[in-house]
Structure formats: structure tokens, C-alpha cells
Design a protein around this motif. Structure first.
Motif, PDB file in Angstrom:
ATOM      1  N   PHE A   1       0.816  -1.264   0.054  1.00  0.00           N
ATOM      2  CA  PHE A   1       0.002   0.070   0.023  1.00  0.00           C
ATOM      3  C   PHE A   1       0.829   1.263  -0.165  1.00  0.00           C
ATOM      4  O   PHE A   1       0.631   2.180  -0.815  1.00  0.00           O
ATOM      5  N   ILE A   2       1.999   1.348   0.972  1.00  0.00           N
ATOM      6  CA  ILE A   2       2.860   2.342   1.086  1.00  0.00           C
ATOM      7  C   ILE A   2       4.173   1.624   0.720  1.00  0.00           C
ATOM      8  O   ILE A   2       4.602   0.819   1.137  1.00  0.00           O
TER       9      ILE A   2
ATOM     10  N   LYS B   1      10.317   3.274   8.888  1.00  0.00           N
ATOM     11  CA  LYS B   1      10.022   1.915   8.006  1.00  0.00           C
ATOM     12  C   LYS B   1       9.047   1.202   8.598  1.00  0.00           C
ATOM     13  O   LYS B   1       8.005   0.524   8.133  1.00  0.00           O
ATOM     14  N   THR B   2       9.248   0.928   9.998  1.00  0.00           N
ATOM     15  CA  THR B   2       8.137   0.090  10.691  1.00  0.00           C
ATOM     16  C   THR B   2       6.956   0.561  10.817  1.00  0.00           C
ATOM     17  O   THR B   2       5.887  -0.130  10.689  1.00  0.00           O
ATOM     18  N   LEU B   3       6.616   1.969  10.842  1.00  0.00           N
ATOM     19  CA  LEU B   3       5.398   2.650  10.766  1.00  0.00           C
ATOM     20  C   LEU B   3       4.636   2.458   9.551  1.00  0.00           C
ATOM     21  O   LEU B   3       3.606   1.978   9.563  1.00  0.00           O
ATOM     22  N   VAL B   4       5.703   2.522   8.435  1.00  0.00           N
ATOM     23  CA  VAL B   4       5.083   2.222   6.791  1.00  0.00           C
ATOM     24  C   VAL B   4       4.665   0.885   6.888  1.00  0.00           C
ATOM     25  O   VAL B   4       3.438   0.417   6.373  1.00  0.00           O
ATOM     26  N   ASP B   5       5.361  -0.160   7.601  1.00  0.00           N
ATOM     27  CA  ASP B   5       5.104  -1.615   7.691  1.00  0.00           C
ATOM     28  C   ASP B   5       3.593  -1.870   8.405  1.00  0.00           C
ATOM     29  O   ASP B   5       2.949  -2.715   7.928  1.00  0.00           O
TER      30      ASP B   5
ATOM     31  N   LEU C   1      -3.816   7.828   7.169  1.00  0.00           N
ATOM     32  CA  LEU C   1      -2.597   7.331   7.978  1.00  0.00           C
ATOM     33  C   LEU C   1      -1.326   7.216   6.861  1.00  0.00           C
ATOM     34  O   LEU C   1      -0.229   7.944   7.215  1.00  0.00           O
ATOM     35  N   SER C   2      -1.675   7.201   5.539  1.00  0.00           N
ATOM     36  CA  SER C   2      -0.473   6.945   4.626  1.00  0.00           C
ATOM     37  C   SER C   2      -0.204   8.266   4.213  1.00  0.00           C
ATOM     38  O   SER C   2       0.976   8.534   4.156  1.00  0.00           O
ATOM     39  N   ASN C   3      -1.219   9.240   4.127  1.00  0.00           N
ATOM     40  CA  ASN C   3      -0.662  10.625   3.258  1.00  0.00           C
ATOM     41  C   ASN C   3      -0.178  11.359   4.763  1.00  0.00           C
ATOM     42  O   ASN C   3       0.875  12.023   4.455  1.00  0.00           O
ATOM     43  N   TRP C   4      -0.685  11.065   5.879  1.00  0.00           N
ATOM     44  CA  TRP C   4       0.174  11.758   7.060  1.00  0.00           C
ATOM     45  C   TRP C   4       1.426  11.542   7.160  1.00  0.00           C
ATOM     46  O   TRP C   4       2.446  12.100   7.431  1.00  0.00           O
ATOM     47  N   VAL C   5       1.911   9.980   7.340  1.00  0.00           N
ATOM     48  CA  VAL C   5       3.141   9.857   7.368  1.00  0.00           C
ATOM     49  C   VAL C   5       4.058  10.163   6.215  1.00  0.00           C
ATOM     50  O   VAL C   5       5.111  10.758   6.597  1.00  0.00           O
ATOM     51  N   LYS C   6       3.526  10.078   4.852  1.00  0.00           N
ATOM     52  CA  LYS C   6       4.327  10.472   4.012  1.00  0.00           C
ATOM     53  C   LYS C   6       4.581  12.159   4.112  1.00  0.00           C
ATOM     54  O   LYS C   6       5.632  12.456   4.061  1.00  0.00           O
TER      55      LYS C   6
END
Ligand SMILES: [Fe+2]
Length: 135
Positions: A3-4, A22-26, A110-115
């Protein structure tokens, strides 16, 4: 395809923090996959809890560097962390109270915030912390 996908542009040039990112993305990818595979509420709830705990742990790492070196943007950066953490806790509450569907909207948030957070706020401390010997 995940997904990311982690890309080199997300690196802040600090090994420990890149590893945590990387763990967060995971964790977000795991949530996405579990949702897609129709996993049980217990499984999904467990992944969300893991994400919440890991996020707290990661924010503490960054914020302790800010304190230690008196980073000038520590207040606004920490505020962004607090707002995110609060949103995720609210999302977990709504999940626990019966809304077992993790919407595309939540996953995208979640994904947009992290990126975006990494590319904007986190990138800003990279050079500063590197100059203090944190790599
Ligand atoms: Fe951050």
C-alpha cells in the motif's frame, strides 16, 4: 505491491529514525492487507493498537532529540505529533464501539500523514540533528 512503498526520498539520514519510519509504514501496510483480506475485528484491533504504541514510541524518540538539542521547531513539530496521535486514538475508539470497517479514507489519512510529515516536518530536522552528530 504494498500500500505504501518506502522510497529513498523518505530518508532523514538518521539510521534509528529511518528504521522507525519503515516500521510505521510496515504497520500501515499490515493494516491495509488485513482489511483487504477480511481479517477479524480482533486481528484488526491488534494491528491498530500496535500502530498506536509504535507511533507513541517513535514520537518520543524524535521529541527527545528535539529537547536534547533545543531544536527551534520543537513546539510546532510536537503539536503535529499530538494531533496525529489524538486522531488515531479517536479512530480506535470508533472502531472499538462497533465500526469495524477501516475505510479507505482512514487508510489514506494514515498513509498521507506519514508521507507528508516525513517529507515536510521530519526532513527539516535532518541536517540540524546531523550537525549535532546524530546519524
Ligand atoms: Fe515527526
Amino acid at each position: 505491491m504494498a500500500f505504501i512503498n518506502w522510497e529513498p526520498k523518505y530518508s532523514v539520514n538518521i539510521e534509528l529514525i529511518d528504521k522507525q519510519h519503515k516500521t510505521l509504514v510496515d504497520n500501515i501496510n499490515q493494516l491495509h492487507d488485513a482489511m483487504k483480506q477480511g481479517k477479524s475485528k480482533e486481528v484488526l484491533g491488534g494491528i491498530i493498537d500496535k500502530l498506536i504504541n509504535y507511533t507513541k514510541n517513535h514520537f518520543t524518540t524524535e521529541e527527545s532529540f528535539f529537547q536534547r538539542f533545543d531544536y527551534k521547531e520543537k513546539a510546532s513539530h510536537t503539536l503535529e505529533h499530538d494531533r496525529f496521535a489524538q486522531k488515531v486514538v479517536e479512530f480506535k475508539k470508533s472502531f472499538d464501539s462497533g465500526n469495524a470497517i477501516i475505510s479507505t479514507e482512514v487508510l489514506n489519512f494514515l498513509s498521507n500523514w506519514v508521507k507528508n510529515h516525513i517529507l515536510d516536518k521530519d526532513k527539516k530536522y535532518s541536517e540540524f540533528l546531523n550537525s549535532k552528530g546524530i546519524k
